[in-house]
Motif scaffolding. Structure first.
Motif, short mmCIF file in Angstrom:
data_model
loop_
_atom_site.label_atom_id
_atom_site.label_comp_id
_atom_site.label_asym_id
_atom_site.label_seq_id
_atom_site.Cartn_x
_atom_site.Cartn_y
_atom_site.Cartn_z
N GLU A 39 0.80 -1.30 0.08
CA GLU A 39 -0.12 0.07 0.03
C GLU A 39 0.87 1.46 -0.02
O GLU A 39 0.41 2.35 -0.65
CB GLU A 39 -0.98 -0.28 1.28
N TYR A 40 1.95 1.23 0.86
CA TYR A 40 2.82 2.43 0.82
C TYR A 40 3.75 2.36 -0.55
O TYR A 40 3.92 3.81 -1.10
CB TYR A 40 3.82 2.34 1.79
N ARG A 41 3.93 1.51 -1.10
CA ARG A 41 4.51 1.53 -2.50
C ARG A 41 3.55 2.24 -3.43
O ARG A 41 3.81 2.78 -4.49
CB ARG A 41 4.93 -0.08 -2.94
N THR A 45 4.14 5.28 -5.72
CA THR A 45 4.02 5.43 -7.17
C THR A 45 3.24 6.62 -7.63
O THR A 45 3.33 7.43 -8.54
CB THR A 45 3.29 4.33 -7.78
N THR A 46 1.88 7.11 -6.58
CA THR A 46 1.26 8.12 -6.85
C THR A 46 2.19 9.50 -6.79
O THR A 46 1.79 10.29 -7.62
CB THR A 46 -0.05 8.13 -5.92
N ALA A 104 3.12 16.51 -3.82
CA ALA A 104 3.91 15.43 -4.06
C ALA A 104 4.82 15.34 -2.68
O ALA A 104 4.90 14.09 -2.46
CB ALA A 104 4.94 15.54 -5.47
N ILE A 105 5.37 16.38 -2.22
CA ILE A 105 6.13 16.19 -1.05
C ILE A 105 5.35 15.71 0.12
O ILE A 105 5.94 14.86 0.93
CB ILE A 105 6.61 17.38 -0.61
N PHE A 106 4.07 16.12 0.12
CA PHE A 106 3.06 15.67 1.23
C PHE A 106 2.90 14.05 1.07
O PHE A 106 3.05 13.37 2.10
CB PHE A 106 1.79 16.13 1.07
N TYR A 107 3.17 13.38 -0.03
CA TYR A 107 2.85 11.86 0.11
C TYR A 107 4.39 11.20 0.51
O TYR A 107 4.29 10.35 1.14
CB TYR A 107 3.01 11.46 -1.73
N ALA A 108 5.41 11.90 0.00
CA ALA A 108 6.64 11.48 0.58
C ALA A 108 6.72 11.67 2.20
O ALA A 108 7.15 10.56 2.85
CB ALA A 108 7.84 12.16 -0.17
N ASN A 109 6.30 12.70 2.61
CA ASN A 109 6.33 12.90 4.20
C ASN A 109 5.27 11.82 4.89
O ASN A 109 5.67 11.22 5.78
CB ASN A 109 5.77 14.19 4.55
N SER A 110 4.30 11.42 4.03
CA SER A 110 3.45 10.55 4.76
C SER A 110 4.27 9.14 4.97
O SER A 110 4.10 8.38 5.80
CB SER A 110 2.32 10.45 3.74
N ILE A 111 5.07 8.66 3.96
CA ILE A 111 5.79 7.64 4.05
C ILE A 111 6.88 7.59 5.16
O ILE A 111 7.08 6.74 5.81
CB ILE A 111 6.54 7.15 2.43
N ILE A 112 7.37 8.99 5.09
CA ILE A 112 8.53 8.96 5.97
C ILE A 112 8.04 9.01 7.37
O ILE A 112 8.66 8.29 8.28
CB ILE A 112 9.39 10.21 5.92
N ASP A 113 6.61 9.72 7.56
CA ASP A 113 6.20 9.67 8.94
C ASP A 113 6.08 8.32 9.45
O ASP A 113 5.81 8.07 10.75
CB ASP A 113 4.97 10.71 8.75
N LYS A 114 5.63 7.46 8.71
CA LYS A 114 5.11 6.23 9.16
C LYS A 114 6.02 5.15 8.73
O LYS A 114 5.57 3.77 8.98
CB LYS A 114 3.59 5.90 8.27
N LYS A 115 7.15 5.26 8.54
CA LYS A 115 8.32 4.45 8.25
C LYS A 115 8.56 3.30 9.09
O LYS A 115 8.76 2.16 8.71
CB LYS A 115 9.50 5.07 7.92
N ASP A 116 8.12 3.42 10.35
CA ASP A 116 8.41 2.46 11.43
C ASP A 116 7.01 1.72 11.42
O ASP A 116 7.21 0.75 12.44
CB ASP A 116 8.84 2.93 12.74
N LEU A 208 11.95 2.61 -14.33
CA LEU A 208 13.22 3.43 -14.11
C LEU A 208 12.88 4.63 -13.55
O LEU A 208 13.60 5.51 -13.52
CB LEU A 208 13.63 3.60 -15.78
N TYR A 209 11.47 4.98 -13.33
CA TYR A 209 11.32 6.03 -12.77
C TYR A 209 11.71 6.50 -11.31
O TYR A 209 11.62 7.39 -10.75
CB TYR A 209 9.65 6.59 -13.06
N ARG A 210 11.86 5.27 -10.65
CA ARG A 210 12.08 4.95 -9.22
C ARG A 210 13.74 5.43 -9.12
O ARG A 210 14.47 5.23 -9.86
CB ARG A 210 11.94 3.57 -8.75
N PHE A 211 14.09 5.95 -8.05
CA PHE A 211 15.53 6.11 -7.51
C PHE A 211 16.09 4.86 -7.18
O PHE A 211 15.45 3.96 -6.58
CB PHE A 211 15.57 7.27 -6.59
#
Length: 443
Positions: A39-41, A45-46, A104-116, A208-211
């Protein structure tokens, strides 16, 4: 994909089309949140898909590369951008993104915030995903600060106000603008964090769009170059080239910014749409940078039409998706080495690229000329080669900003338009709608 993920993505996608009082124009995701790695992947992607706007294409229109066609619709959309008319642009003018980046940054922050709290995935795969989120956030802040902040290399610029850093998912927070230096410090911090998490050395074509691991070094090389930190820029470029150094031969059919190119490291950004590519004629004065031994003259541009106009052959199709490729790394390494007075190393990297871009006769001439150049001459030649090689890939405006911010004059429709040396318009104004929502952005 489960039904739950569809619900999540529907809620998150609605962020892009909703309005709110926040200057970021984003809304919380509600009570339905992702939990599993899958789900986080899907969320990441979004995030990657959210940043499909054309600010780099628009910025290229402000350079000496491009003249907007005389077509009425093209003029309506892009003439104000081309002529740096930022204060009084007419209705219908294409607009640079602002809230899109923060969405887009909000999406990234959502993943970082819940990483654990991510479940149902291996530690390695979770770390890879979180590392991508850090690098993604870093990269979008990098684009923003280079559009809306002063160039880092300009005297006094690091202490000037630029953009707000957004490092949390708190939607009640109304952040103020950070300085250029603070933004770059955050960018480098996120890159360093990503280094400890990303392990994927290479993605298959559809991802290839992924880092990846080489993306980190390629990105840091660019960041350090923009900061004028030549030693670190050189080291990072060489570190990336140690992992991937292949170059396209211009005698072949593959263009180097094609996502399937052997040069590709990260194919994330789609620069020019069909309409924007059609609108952008190659400036006749810029075409003069290419001599008749340069294979790119017939590969990078279409044949002249009945009015002797050419457009880019490097854009307008989805296959031309590129963020980092090896050709840029050769130029980053060469420039940094030359500025460090490492002239043999600089010449070597420049000539390796040139050998793939010129006819044998043209290359021999270039080799003799380059080998006889002084440091200053070599730096200038590298910058010229950078202009020729990276045209229509979203680099020119940023390169002009970080180097000399030269005077640009355009004669269009019988009128003269001028961007003066070191003009304030080398830095974009924050959009008025963002200022209206948060007047603190004026400070």
């Amino acid at each position: 994909m489960t039904k739950n993920i569809y619900i999540i993505l529907a809620l998150l996608t609605s962020i892009l089309f909703s309005s709110c009082d926040s200057f970021l124009d984003i809304q919380p995701v509600g009570k339905v949140i992702p939990n599993t790695l899958a789900e986080y992947r899907a969320l990441m992607t979004t995030a990657y898909k959210t940043n499909q706007f054309q600010d780099k294409a628009y910025s290229e229109m402000r350079t000496d590369e491009i003249v907007i066609s005389s077509d009425r619709n093209d003029q309506s959309s892009f003439s104000a951008i081309e002529t740096w008319n930022d204060l009084n642009s007419p209705s219908g003018t294409a607009t640079f993104g602002w809230s899109n980046y923060y969405n887009a940054i909000f999406y990234a922050n959502s993943i970082i915030d819940k990483k654990d709290q991510i479940t149902e995935g291996s530690k390695e795969d979770i770390e890879q995903l979180v590392g991508e989120a850090y690098l993604f956030r870093s990269y979008l802040h990098f684009i923003l600060v280079n559009l809306y902040g002063q160039p880092y290399t300009k005297d006094g610029a690091p202490e000037t106000k630029a953009i707000p850093l957004k490092l949390s998912v708190d939607l009640e927070e109304v952040p103020s603008r950070n300085t250029v230096k603070e933004v770059y410090t955050s960018i480098l911090s996120d890159i360093q964090t990503a280094r400890g998490l990303i392990h994927q050395k290479e993605w298959e074509s559809k991802y290839l769009y992924r880092f990846s691991v080489p993306s980190i070094d390629a990105f840091e090389a660019r960041v350090r170059l923009y900061m004028g930190e030549w030693q670190k820029a050189y080291e990072m470029a060489e570190q990336a080239l140690a992992q991937k150094s292949t170059l396209e031969d211009m005698n072949g059919e593959m263009l180097p910014n094609n996502f399937e190119s052997t040069e590709m490291i990260t194919a994330y950004e789609f620069m020019f749409s069909v309409s924007s590519n059609k609108a952008c004629l190659v400036s006749p004065s810029f075409l003069q940078k290419y001599d008749n031994t340069d294979l790119r003259l017939t590969k990078y541009f279409t044949a002249p039409d009945e009015e002797n106009n050419r457009i880019s052959a490097k854009g307008g199709e989805a296959k031309f998706t590129c963020t980092f490729r090896t050709g840029e790394l050769y130029l980053n390494s060469a420039e940094a080495a030359a500025r460090l007075d490492k002239l043999p190393e600089a010449r070597a990297r420049l000539l390796q690229l040139m050998e793939k871009r010129y006819t044998p006769t043209g290359y021999d001439n270039k080799k003799n000329t380059v080998n006889a150049m002084s440091q200053t001459e070599l730096i200038n030649e590298i910058l010229e080669e950078r202009a020729r090689e990276l045209i229509f890939e979203g680099h020119r405006w940023f390169d002009l900003r970080r180097t000399t911010r030269p005077r640009i004059q355009k004669e269009l429709g019988g009128s003269i338009y001028v961007l003066e040396q070191d003009d304030a318009r080398y830095t974009l104004r924050i959009p008025q709608e963002a200022i209206d929502a948060n007047p603190g952005l004026m400070n």
